[in-house]
Design a protein around this motif. Structure first.
Motif, PDB file in Angstrom:
ATOM      1  N   ALA A  74      -2.889   2.296  -2.054  1.00  0.00           N
ATOM      2  CA  ALA A  74      -3.664   1.208  -1.703  1.00  0.00           C
ATOM      3  C   ALA A  74      -4.927   1.571  -0.892  1.00  0.00           C
ATOM      4  CB  ALA A  74      -3.029   0.075  -0.982  1.00  0.00           C
ATOM      5  N   THR A  75      -6.218   1.228  -1.004  1.00  0.00           N
ATOM      6  CA  THR A  75      -7.419   1.710  -0.405  1.00  0.00           C
ATOM      7  C   THR A  75      -7.427   0.933   0.988  1.00  0.00           C
ATOM      8  OG1 THR A  75      -8.575  -0.377  -1.382  1.00  0.00           O
ATOM      9  CG2 THR A  75      -8.731   1.723  -2.482  1.00  0.00           C
ATOM     10  N   GLY A  76      -7.860   1.648   1.681  1.00  0.00           N
ATOM     11  CA  GLY A  76      -8.106   1.090   3.241  1.00  0.00           C
ATOM     12  C   GLY A  76      -6.862   2.071   4.151  1.00  0.00           C
ATOM     13  N   LYS A  77      -6.772   1.540   5.359  1.00  0.00           N
ATOM     14  CA  LYS A  77      -5.913   2.512   6.409  1.00  0.00           C
ATOM     15  C   LYS A  77      -5.060   1.542   6.959  1.00  0.00           C
ATOM     16  CE  LYS A  77     -10.180   5.358   7.415  1.00  0.00           C
ATOM     17  NZ  LYS A  77     -10.829   5.683   8.652  1.00  0.00           N
ATOM     18  N   ASP A  78      -4.726   0.311   6.723  1.00  0.00           N
ATOM     19  CA  ASP A  78      -3.824  -0.415   7.395  1.00  0.00           C
ATOM     20  C   ASP A  78      -2.644  -0.645   6.526  1.00  0.00           C
ATOM     21  OD1 ASP A  78      -2.464  -2.356   8.785  1.00  0.00           O
ATOM     22  OD2 ASP A  78      -4.137  -3.834   8.562  1.00  0.00           O
ATOM     23  N   ALA A  79      -1.295  -0.026   6.909  1.00  0.00           N
ATOM     24  CA  ALA A  79      -0.378  -0.109   6.223  1.00  0.00           C
ATOM     25  C   ALA A  79       0.338  -1.718   6.182  1.00  0.00           C
ATOM     26  CB  ALA A  79       0.820   0.728   6.665  1.00  0.00           C
ATOM     27  N   ALA A  80       0.202  -2.377   7.200  1.00  0.00           N
ATOM     28  CA  ALA A  80       0.531  -3.486   7.295  1.00  0.00           C
ATOM     29  C   ALA A  80      -0.101  -4.534   6.085  1.00  0.00           C
ATOM     30  CB  ALA A  80       0.627  -4.418   8.878  1.00  0.00           C
ATOM     31  N   THR A  81      -1.230  -4.429   6.162  1.00  0.00           N
ATOM     32  CA  THR A  81      -2.048  -5.263   5.075  1.00  0.00           C
ATOM     33  C   THR A  81      -1.975  -4.545   3.617  1.00  0.00           C
ATOM     34  OG1 THR A  81      -3.741  -5.546   6.598  1.00  0.00           O
ATOM     35  CG2 THR A  81      -4.503  -5.864   4.356  1.00  0.00           C
ATOM     36  N   ALA A  82      -1.628  -3.353   3.553  1.00  0.00           N
ATOM     37  CA  ALA A  82      -1.498  -2.795   2.187  1.00  0.00           C
ATOM     38  C   ALA A  82      -0.198  -3.325   1.570  1.00  0.00           C
ATOM     39  CB  ALA A  82      -1.693  -1.250   2.208  1.00  0.00           C
ATOM     40  N   VAL A  83       1.223  -3.298   2.419  1.00  0.00           N
ATOM     41  CA  VAL A  83       2.259  -3.374   2.104  1.00  0.00           C
ATOM     42  C   VAL A  83       2.211  -4.792   1.252  1.00  0.00           C
ATOM     43  CG1 VAL A  83       3.378  -4.310   4.028  1.00  0.00           C
ATOM     44  CG2 VAL A  83       4.749  -2.997   2.490  1.00  0.00           C
ATOM     45  N   THR A  84       1.841  -5.750   1.904  1.00  0.00           N
ATOM     46  CA  THR A  84       1.797  -7.274   1.556  1.00  0.00           C
ATOM     47  C   THR A  84       0.878  -7.583   0.137  1.00  0.00           C
ATOM     48  OG1 THR A  84       2.214  -8.035   3.736  1.00  0.00           O
ATOM     49  CG2 THR A  84       1.338  -9.588   2.075  1.00  0.00           C
ATOM     50  N   GLU A  85      -0.333  -6.856   0.183  1.00  0.00           N
ATOM     51  CA  GLU A  85      -1.344  -7.100  -0.817  1.00  0.00           C
ATOM     52  C   GLU A  85      -0.787  -6.207  -1.879  1.00  0.00           C
ATOM     53  OE1 GLU A  85      -5.145  -5.798   0.537  1.00  0.00           O
ATOM     54  OE2 GLU A  85      -5.589  -7.631   1.651  1.00  0.00           O
ATOM     55  N   THR A  86      -0.026  -5.301  -1.961  1.00  0.00           N
ATOM     56  CA  THR A  86       0.390  -4.535  -3.121  1.00  0.00           C
ATOM     57  C   THR A  86       1.620  -5.249  -3.470  1.00  0.00           C
ATOM     58  OG1 THR A  86      -0.194  -2.304  -2.005  1.00  0.00           O
ATOM     59  CG2 THR A  86       0.894  -2.105  -3.852  1.00  0.00           C
ATOM     60  N   ALA A  87       2.586  -5.829  -2.700  1.00  0.00           N
ATOM     61  CA  ALA A  87       3.863  -6.511  -3.461  1.00  0.00           C
ATOM     62  C   ALA A  87       3.268  -7.523  -4.212  1.00  0.00           C
ATOM     63  CB  ALA A  87       4.637  -6.681  -2.250  1.00  0.00           C
ATOM     64  N   GLU A  88       2.141  -8.259  -3.633  1.00  0.00           N
ATOM     65  CA  GLU A  88       1.460  -9.594  -4.318  1.00  0.00           C
ATOM     66  C   GLU A  88       0.939  -8.986  -5.709  1.00  0.00           C
ATOM     67  OE1 GLU A  88      -1.007 -11.064  -1.200  1.00  0.00           O
ATOM     68  OE2 GLU A  88       0.584 -12.163  -0.419  1.00  0.00           O
ATOM     69  N   THR A  89       0.099  -8.019  -5.601  1.00  0.00           N
ATOM     70  CA  THR A  89      -0.333  -7.263  -6.881  1.00  0.00           C
ATOM     71  C   THR A  89       0.704  -7.203  -7.944  1.00  0.00           C
ATOM     72  OG1 THR A  89      -2.433  -6.773  -5.643  1.00  0.00           O
ATOM     73  CG2 THR A  89      -1.976  -5.672  -7.823  1.00  0.00           C
ATOM     74  N   LEU A  90       1.622  -6.545  -7.403  1.00  0.00           N
ATOM     75  CA  LEU A  90       2.562  -5.965  -8.558  1.00  0.00           C
ATOM     76  C   LEU A  90       3.282  -7.480  -9.246  1.00  0.00           C
ATOM     77  CD1 LEU A  90       5.188  -3.422  -8.718  1.00  0.00           C
ATOM     78  CD2 LEU A  90       6.008  -5.778  -9.016  1.00  0.00           C
ATOM     79  N   ALA A  91       3.566  -8.509  -8.030  1.00  0.00           N
ATOM     80  CA  ALA A  91       4.235  -9.750  -8.698  1.00  0.00           C
ATOM     81  C   ALA A  91       3.341 -10.314  -9.696  1.00  0.00           C
ATOM     82  CB  ALA A  91       4.511 -10.527  -7.566  1.00  0.00           C
ATOM     83  N   ARG A  92       2.214 -10.353  -9.434  1.00  0.00           N
ATOM     84  CA  ARG A  92       1.177 -11.319 -10.345  1.00  0.00           C
ATOM     85  C   ARG A  92       1.088 -10.309 -11.694  1.00  0.00           C
ATOM     86  NH1 ARG A  92      -2.240 -11.139  -5.815  1.00  0.00           N
ATOM     87  NH2 ARG A  92      -3.690  -9.393  -6.984  1.00  0.00           N
ATOM     88  N   HIS A  93       1.100  -8.799 -11.542  1.00  0.00           N
ATOM     89  CA  HIS A  93       1.055  -8.313 -12.966  1.00  0.00           C
ATOM     90  C   HIS A  93       2.145  -8.319 -13.758  1.00  0.00           C
ATOM     91  CE1 HIS A  93      -2.828  -6.634 -11.432  1.00  0.00           C
ATOM     92  NE2 HIS A  93      -3.303  -6.044 -12.515  1.00  0.00           N
TER      93      HIS A  93
END
Length: 203
Positions: A74-93
């Motif tokens: 995931a782009t960026g440096k914040d693991a807390a943001t990346a973990v939620t956004e990436t889970a949401e992206t997978l769920a949508r796809h």
């Protein structure tokens, strides 16, 4: 590449050079050389160092699987943001039917954990989310579980994220506890624990 399992009775999924690994339950099948993912409206979301569960989960689609796992960045440096956004992206796809309505997602667990990365304990963020599919159709489950573990990388421009997902409709579905064990088994593998396998051709 063969490495020891961190979870007793589970099977390691090992990155090609053996740099990192994670473990999956006995009913999952490691396929570390497989890149898998989804393409929606021109956008791609892919995972590497894969494993799968529930092969041929849907009769009309011979490639359908009940669930799977793998890593992305995931782009960026914040693991807390990346973990939620990436889970949401997978769920949508994974759980939006073609041309259909996106699923509902509810985060049911969120916490900080430690994983062994680079020979030291490193900080990571873990999320579990329950997914309710709007239109399951023939091949999507009515409900699913998505988990993500994002590793904080000092001075990095991207965050490595291990993802796992599994339909929850049947009795063999991966439990929340096992999903957490899978995600938190992510680790670096010391060189002295890596063993290269030699395949002998069958005459």
């Amino acid at each position: 590449m063969v490495v020891p399992a961190a979870v007793d009775g589970w099977e390691p999924v090992v990155q090609r050079e053996g740099a990192y690994a994670y473990d999956v339950p006995p009913d999952w099948t490691p396929r570390p050389g497989t890149i898998h993912g989804w393409e929606t409206e021109g956008t791609q979301f892919t995972l590497v160092t894969s494993a799968f569960v529930g092969e041929r989960a849907c009769g009309p689609d011979e490639h359908a699987r009940r669930g799977g796992s793998g890593l992305t960045a995931a782009t960026g440096k914040d693991a807390a943001t990346a973990v939620t956004e990436t889970a949401e992206t997978l769920a949508r796809h994974a759980y939006t039917p073609d041309g259909g309505v996106e699923p509902d997602l509810e985060v049911v667990e969120r916490r900080s954990v430690e994983v062994s990365i680079g020979g030291r304990d490193g900080e990571a963020e873990l999320v579990l989310a329950e997914v309710t599919v709007a239109d399951a159709g023939e091949c999507l489950p009515r409900t699913a579980l998505v988990g993500a573990l994002a590793v904080a990388v000092p001075d990095g421009d991207s965050v490595p994220v291990l993802l796992a997902y599994d339909g929850q409709d049947g009795p063999d579905a991966t439990s929340k506890d096992d999903m957490v064990r899978l995600l938190t088994s992510l680790r670096s593998v010391p060189e002295n624990e890596r063993e290269t396998t030699v395949v002998t051709p069958t005459p």
